[in-house]
Design an enzyme around this catalytic site. Structure first.
Site, short mmCIF file in Angstrom:
data_model
loop_
_atom_site.label_atom_id
_atom_site.label_comp_id
_atom_site.label_asym_id
_atom_site.label_seq_id
_atom_site.Cartn_x
_atom_site.Cartn_y
_atom_site.Cartn_z
N GLU A 146 -0.20 -9.55 -0.35
CA GLU A 146 -1.62 -9.85 -0.12
C GLU A 146 -2.38 -9.96 -1.44
OE1 GLU A 146 -1.86 -6.49 2.61
OE2 GLU A 146 -2.75 -7.85 4.09
N GLY A 161 0.77 -5.08 0.94
CA GLY A 161 -0.41 -5.22 0.08
C GLY A 161 -0.11 -5.95 -1.22
N GLU A 196 4.73 -4.78 7.37
CA GLU A 196 3.90 -3.82 8.10
C GLU A 196 4.35 -3.60 9.54
OE1 GLU A 196 2.75 -6.22 6.14
OE2 GLU A 196 1.08 -5.47 4.93
N ALA A 231 0.86 -1.17 0.00
CA ALA A 231 0.00 0.00 0.00
C ALA A 231 0.90 1.22 0.00
CB ALA A 231 -0.90 -0.02 1.23
#
Ligand code: DAK
Length: 178
Positions: free
Chosen positions: A115, A112, A135, A67
């Site tokens: 993911e 992300g 993260e 992200a």
């Protein structure tokens, strides 16, 4: 190609190709990009001429480096929660597509990005691919379904190791652990 600014989308011989196209930011996912992905995935779902979807990143260095950290840093808790729910909903739409979805992982698949690859049916990685859930180093948890999907892909032990340590693994190690 359609009217997108942050992704490229084309269809050839029944193969849809969605390319995250922010190479200067290593294809990090900001809100504008995820919004375009949602639109594109909706169009793929509705188009039975598309038999398979391939998702990749622009350039030869990165699939998706996570992200967008710069954008996330401006969010208050309520905005952070909304961002998590939005990202999860789009990744779930990818997971639920009637077509098989292939992640073509051409470099960094972090946060992300890892993911996103887990929301796809198959993960094919280049030799220079690197996977991780960094993260924890930012003081947050994986927010786009990583704790759930990564666990299902590699099992609890390896998922916990990646998520707790924030470490990066290379393509060989990723292949070894599945
Ligand atoms: N976001 C924004 N920009 C990024 C980025 C990212 N994730 N990753 C790289 N970039 C940008 C860099 O800032 C740099 O931009 P300029 O400074 O040139 O403007 C450019 O891409 C090139 O990066 P580097 O110069 O750093 O390239 P290197 O080869 O030296 O390093 C690297 C590559 C991938 C090791 C490094 O860029 C890196 O560590 N990037 C950050 C990777 C990362 O931490 N990704 C995880 C993001 S966190 C949640 C919701 C969502 C999420 C979590 C919670 N909740 C609601 C709870 C999601 C979390 C994430 O994905």
């Amino acid at each position: 190609n359609m009217e997108y600014q942050n992704i490229l989308f084309s269809v050839e011989d029944g193969i849809g190709l969605l390319t995250i196209n922010r190479p200067k930011a290593l294809n990090a996912l900001n809100a504008a990009t995820v919004t375009e992905m949602k639109d594109c995935v909706g169009k793929v779902a509705a188009n039975s001429d598309i038999k398979v979807l391939v998702i990749t990143g622009s350039g030869d260095k990165s699939f998706v480096a996570g992200a967008d950290i710069k954008e996330m840093a401006t969010k208050n808790p309520a905005e952070g929660r909304a961002w998590g729910i939005f990202g999860q909903s789009v990744f779930t739409e990818i997971e639920k597509l009637p077509q098989p979805v292939i992640a073509a992982i051409n470099g960094f698949a972090l946060g992300g990005g890892c993911e996103l690859s887990c929301a796809c049916d198959f993960r094919y990685a280049s030799e220079n691919a690197k996977f991780g859930q960094p993260e924890v180093g930012l003081g947050i948890t994986p927010g786009f379904g990583g704790t759930q999907r990564l666990t299902r892909v590699v099992g609890r032990g390896y998922a916990k190791e990646l998520i707790y340590t924030g470490g990066m693994i290379d393509a060989q190690e990723a292949h070894r652990i599945g």
